[in-house]
Design a protein around this motif. Structure first.
Motif, PDB file in Angstrom:
ATOM      1  N   MET A   1       0.855  -1.190   0.000  1.00  0.00           N
ATOM      2  CA  MET A   1       0.000   0.000   0.000  1.00  0.00           C
ATOM      3  C   MET A   1       0.888   1.237   0.000  1.00  0.00           C
ATOM      4  SD  MET A   1      -3.040  -1.248   0.080  1.00  0.00           S
ATOM      5  CE  MET A   1      -3.887   0.298   0.252  1.00  0.00           C
ATOM      6  N   ALA A   2       0.496   2.216  -0.797  1.00  0.00           N
ATOM      7  CA  ALA A   2       1.324   3.436  -0.877  1.00  0.00           C
ATOM      8  C   ALA A   2       0.464   4.653  -0.572  1.00  0.00           C
ATOM      9  CB  ALA A   2       1.918   3.561  -2.273  1.00  0.00           C
ATOM     10  N   ASP A   3       1.040   5.608   0.133  1.00  0.00           N
ATOM     11  CA  ASP A   3       0.384   6.903   0.305  1.00  0.00           C
ATOM     12  C   ASP A   3       0.323   7.524  -1.099  1.00  0.00           C
ATOM     13  OD1 ASP A   3      -0.161   9.575   0.655  1.00  0.00           O
ATOM     14  OD2 ASP A   3       1.044   9.742   2.483  1.00  0.00           O
ATOM     15  N   PRO A   4      -0.882   7.932  -1.578  1.00  0.00           N
ATOM     16  CA  PRO A   4      -0.947   8.499  -2.938  1.00  0.00           C
ATOM     17  C   PRO A   4       0.108   9.580  -3.173  1.00  0.00           C
ATOM     18  CG  PRO A   4      -3.158   8.212  -2.080  1.00  0.00           C
ATOM     19  CD  PRO A   4      -2.218   7.844  -0.962  1.00  0.00           C
ATOM     20  N   ALA A   5       0.334  10.419  -2.170  1.00  0.00           N
ATOM     21  CA  ALA A   5       1.274  11.533  -2.353  1.00  0.00           C
ATOM     22  C   ALA A   5       2.687  11.051  -2.647  1.00  0.00           C
ATOM     23  CB  ALA A   5       1.260  12.424  -1.109  1.00  0.00           C
ATOM     24  N   GLU A   6       2.977   9.794  -2.276  1.00  0.00           N
ATOM     25  CA  GLU A   6       4.332   9.275  -2.492  1.00  0.00           C
ATOM     26  C   GLU A   6       4.387   8.242  -3.620  1.00  0.00           C
ATOM     27  OE1 GLU A   6       5.253   7.576   1.273  1.00  0.00           O
ATOM     28  OE2 GLU A   6       5.610   9.529   2.227  1.00  0.00           O
ATOM     29  N   SER A   7       3.241   7.996  -4.258  1.00  0.00           N
ATOM     30  CA  SER A   7       3.168   6.824  -5.134  1.00  0.00           C
ATOM     31  C   SER A   7       3.635   7.071  -6.574  1.00  0.00           C
ATOM     32  CB  SER A   7       1.730   6.306  -5.164  1.00  0.00           C
ATOM     33  OG  SER A   7       0.885   7.269  -5.763  1.00  0.00           O
ATOM     34  N   TRP A   8       3.768   8.348  -6.964  1.00  0.00           N
ATOM     35  CA  TRP A   8       4.010   8.627  -8.381  1.00  0.00           C
ATOM     36  C   TRP A   8       5.285   7.981  -8.947  1.00  0.00           C
ATOM     37  CZ3 TRP A   8       1.858   9.161 -12.703  1.00  0.00           C
ATOM     38  CH2 TRP A   8       2.578   9.612 -13.812  1.00  0.00           C
ATOM     39  N   PRO A   9       6.437   8.072  -8.246  1.00  0.00           N
ATOM     40  CA  PRO A   9       7.637   7.468  -8.857  1.00  0.00           C
ATOM     41  C   PRO A   9       7.438   5.982  -9.151  1.00  0.00           C
ATOM     42  CG  PRO A   9       8.253   8.891  -7.039  1.00  0.00           C
ATOM     43  CD  PRO A   9       6.751   8.785  -6.995  1.00  0.00           C
ATOM     44  N   ALA A  10       6.813   5.253  -8.222  1.00  0.00           N
ATOM     45  CA  ALA A  10       6.587   3.817  -8.452  1.00  0.00           C
ATOM     46  C   ALA A  10       5.568   3.615  -9.570  1.00  0.00           C
ATOM     47  CB  ALA A  10       6.105   3.156  -7.161  1.00  0.00           C
ATOM     48  N   ALA A  11       4.502   4.419  -9.554  1.00  0.00           N
ATOM     49  CA  ALA A  11       3.461   4.260 -10.570  1.00  0.00           C
ATOM     50  C   ALA A  11       4.021   4.562 -11.961  1.00  0.00           C
ATOM     51  CB  ALA A  11       2.274   5.177 -10.257  1.00  0.00           C
ATOM     52  N   SER A  12       4.824   5.599 -12.075  1.00  0.00           N
ATOM     53  CA  SER A  12       5.325   5.942 -13.415  1.00  0.00           C
ATOM     54  C   SER A  12       6.342   4.906 -13.889  1.00  0.00           C
ATOM     55  CB  SER A  12       5.879   7.366 -13.474  1.00  0.00           C
ATOM     56  OG  SER A  12       7.001   7.477 -12.686  1.00  0.00           O
ATOM     57  N   ALA A  13       7.117   4.328 -12.952  1.00  0.00           N
ATOM     58  CA  ALA A  13       8.059   3.263 -13.351  1.00  0.00           C
ATOM     59  C   ALA A  13       7.274   2.034 -13.825  1.00  0.00           C
ATOM     60  CB  ALA A  13       8.971   2.888 -12.183  1.00  0.00           C
ATOM     61  N   ALA A  14       6.178   1.715 -13.130  1.00  0.00           N
ATOM     62  CA  ALA A  14       5.356   0.566 -13.527  1.00  0.00           C
ATOM     63  C   ALA A  14       4.710   0.844 -14.887  1.00  0.00           C
ATOM     64  CB  ALA A  14       4.288   0.284 -12.474  1.00  0.00           C
ATOM     65  N   PHE A  15       4.252   2.075 -15.063  1.00  0.00           N
ATOM     66  CA  PHE A  15       3.625   2.392 -16.355  1.00  0.00           C
ATOM     67  C   PHE A  15       4.642   2.266 -17.486  1.00  0.00           C
ATOM     68  CE2 PHE A  15       2.174   4.751 -19.960  1.00  0.00           C
ATOM     69  CZ  PHE A  15       0.875   4.291 -20.081  1.00  0.00           C
ATOM     70  N   ALA A  16       5.880   2.661 -17.229  1.00  0.00           N
ATOM     71  CA  ALA A  16       6.912   2.560 -18.275  1.00  0.00           C
ATOM     72  C   ALA A  16       7.066   1.098 -18.715  1.00  0.00           C
ATOM     73  CB  ALA A  16       8.233   3.124 -17.775  1.00  0.00           C
ATOM     74  N   ARG A  17       7.009   0.162 -17.752  1.00  0.00           N
ATOM     75  CA  ARG A  17       7.113  -1.264 -18.111  1.00  0.00           C
ATOM     76  C   ARG A  17       5.891  -1.699 -18.924  1.00  0.00           C
ATOM     77  NH1 ARG A  17       9.799  -4.328 -12.925  1.00  0.00           N
ATOM     78  NH2 ARG A  17       9.860  -6.103 -14.328  1.00  0.00           N
ATOM     79  N   HIS A  18       4.731  -1.222 -18.508  1.00  0.00           N
ATOM     80  CA  HIS A  18       3.499  -1.538 -19.229  1.00  0.00           C
ATOM     81  C   HIS A  18       3.562  -0.986 -20.668  1.00  0.00           C
ATOM     82  CE1 HIS A  18      -0.837  -1.674 -20.062  1.00  0.00           C
ATOM     83  NE2 HIS A  18      -0.737  -0.406 -20.425  1.00  0.00           N
ATOM     84  N   HIS A  19       4.018   0.248 -20.795  1.00  0.00           N
ATOM     85  CA  HIS A  19       4.087   0.911 -22.102  1.00  0.00           C
ATOM     86  C   HIS A  19       5.009   0.144 -23.054  1.00  0.00           C
ATOM     87  CE1 HIS A  19       5.258   4.160 -24.971  1.00  0.00           C
ATOM     88  NE2 HIS A  19       3.994   4.485 -24.835  1.00  0.00           N
ATOM     89  N   GLU A  20       6.113  -0.328 -22.485  1.00  0.00           N
ATOM     90  CA  GLU A  20       7.107  -1.045 -23.285  1.00  0.00           C
ATOM     91  C   GLU A  20       6.554  -2.362 -23.826  1.00  0.00           C
ATOM     92  OE1 GLU A  20      10.894  -2.523 -21.311  1.00  0.00           O
ATOM     93  OE2 GLU A  20      10.974  -0.340 -21.073  1.00  0.00           O
TER      94      GLU A  20
END
Ligand code: COA
Length: 421
Positions: free
Chosen positions: A177-196
């Motif tokens: 579980m992540a505090d939304p305010a702190e979640s962006w770096p992890a979310a954007s890294a995960a999205f980069a893997r998804h995008h690839e």
């Protein structure tokens, strides 16, 4: 009446009072067009920051005969920016069209037509292979050569004891579980893997960063109910995340607003995580049109598709670049004729596919296959195969040519675009 209309592109960096009022007016027009509430100052500041970050180009039409009433508010709006799109064999820049509105007082007089045709000319001049948009209605954009190219399901999943996966999605990863305010770096890294790894995946506009971090663009304030679960893969790196809120009621429901996975196991692990949320028996949210979850469940009926609308519309602008960026599934060659009333992708090419990629060279030979640019947009990301389009009379050629084209064009996983803009 057109003499009273001024077509202008906004300068988002001009902070003079007159321009600030125009920029605010432009935003007001968009909020009105999409039936949203008026923007607060805080909302406007954020909107401006994300528009600048994405290099959005905002065009508007102002009516100088408005008697001074709301004279800063344009009667039509149109915006574009570019982001990378995974076309299956290559990642290409997509020209993303957004915020298309025309005031009720000025509708059906050709404003959108002029804004769109001029904008597509600009996209061609900028060397863009494709333009993309999402449509509020299904009958508007074909006339400009856009075809519906991906779909996004909404599913309703019973997560009571009937929810059972055939195999535990256990690869040594875990969901935290992540505090939304702190979640962006992890979310954007995960999205980069998804995008690839996902054909049809389109990079996210900057407003996603604010939203996933806890800002509710609809309510124009902090979203206190929003929760984020981040999936950490076996390599210790984020490979997925889910954004959701729990809605309490007669039937407490988990409402997912975004679920992104970079691997098949991450996808199922996030669903298992959602199913494990206590006190809730239903999860609703977006899903791919062809959803592995349906096949991972013991009882597939716990997952119900409540809607399956079209999502990303594609307009091919550069015929060769677009054909060369998509994957091909057999080796072979044929002559393709594409008809485009606006001219941009009009042409005849010899398509030669080998090893999954193709080249497209201008040709004067007799075409084996003919289709229009809208149909090419619809099949470009692989959501629709040749056969139904041929049966619909939209891809033509003799039977042998159609079979060869299908062998070349059809294959691979179905596309998924989860980016809204
Ligand atoms: C959709 C909208 C932008 C159209 O603007 P407009 O200036 O009235 O459109 P135009 O007069 O330039 O029409 C161009 C063509 O599109 C057609 N068209 C326009 N809106 C249409 C609609 N909703 N459904 C079907 N066709 C439509 C027109 O009939 C015209 O066709 P023609 O050139 O073949 O005669 C406008 O109605 C609007 O702001 N709607 C609300 C916001 C919205 O839905 N935006 C789209 C989000 S992607």
């Amino acid at each position: 009446m057109t003499d009273d209309l001024i077509f202008t592109t906004l300068d988002l960096d001009d902070e003079s009072p007159a321009n600030t009022a125009r920029v605010a007016g432009w935003l007001d027009a968009v909020m009105r067009g999409f039936h949203q509430g008026r923007a607060t100052d805080g909302f406007r500041t954020r909107w401006l920051a994300v528009a600048r970050a994405d290099g959005v180009v905002n065009r508007g039409v102002w009516d100088t005969s408005s008697l001074g009433l709301s004279s800063d508010v344009p009667v039509a709006t149109f915006a574009h920016f570019t982001k990378p799109l995974n076309a299956g064999a290559a990642v290409v820049d997509a020209w993303m069209i957004s915020d298309v509105t025309v005031a009720p007082t000025h509708r059906r007089r050709g404003l959108m037509r002029r804004l769109m045709t001029e904008n597509l000319d600009s996209a061609v001049a900028a060397g863009m292979p494709v333009a993309v948009l999402t449509a509020s209605e299904g009958g508007i954009y074909q006339r400009f050569g856009f075809g519906p190219a991906t779909r996004e399901a909404r599913v309703r999943v019973d997560t009571s004891s009937a929810f059972r996966l055939r195999h535990a999605p256990d690869d040594g990863g875990r969901v935290v579980m992540a505090d939304p305010a702190e979640s962006w770096p992890a979310a954007s890294a995960a999205f980069a893997r998804h995008h690839e790894t996902t054909r049809g995946a389109l990079a996210r506009p900057t407003f996603y960063e604010h939203w996933i971090s806890g800002y509710d663009w609809d309510e124009q304030g902090e979203s206190r109910r929003q929760r984020v679960g981040v999936r950490v893969g076996p390599d210790g790196q984020p490979d997925g995340y889910v954004v959701y809120e729990v809605k309490r009621g007669d039937e407490t429901e988990v409402k997912v607003s975004d679920l992104v996975a970079g691997t098949p196991t991450a996808y199922l692990a996030l669903w298992q995580f959602l199913a494990d949320i206590d006190l809730a028996r239903v999860v609703v949210g977006p899903a791919p049109a062809v959803d592995p979850l349906a096949h991972a469940l013991v009882d597939h009926r716990v997952r119900r598709v409540t809607s399956l609308p079209d999502h990303l519309w594609v307009r091919v602008l550069d015929l060769a670049a677009a054909l060369e960026a998509r994957p091909w599934f057999a080796d072979g060659s044929l002559v393709l004729r594409v008809e485009d009333p606006l001219g941009h992708a009009d042409g005849t090419v010899r398509l030669t596919a080998e090893g999954g990629r193709a080249t497209a060279a201008p040709s004067t030979e007799r075409p084996d296959i003919t289709l229009d640019v809208e149909t090419l947009g619809t099949m470009w990301l692989g959501d629709v195969a040749v056969d139904p389009l041929a049966r619909a009379g939209r891809v033509t050629g003799d039977d042998a040519a159609l079979a060869r084209f299908a062998a070349l064009a059809d294959g691979g996983p179905s596309p998924y675009c989860s980016t809204h803009f």
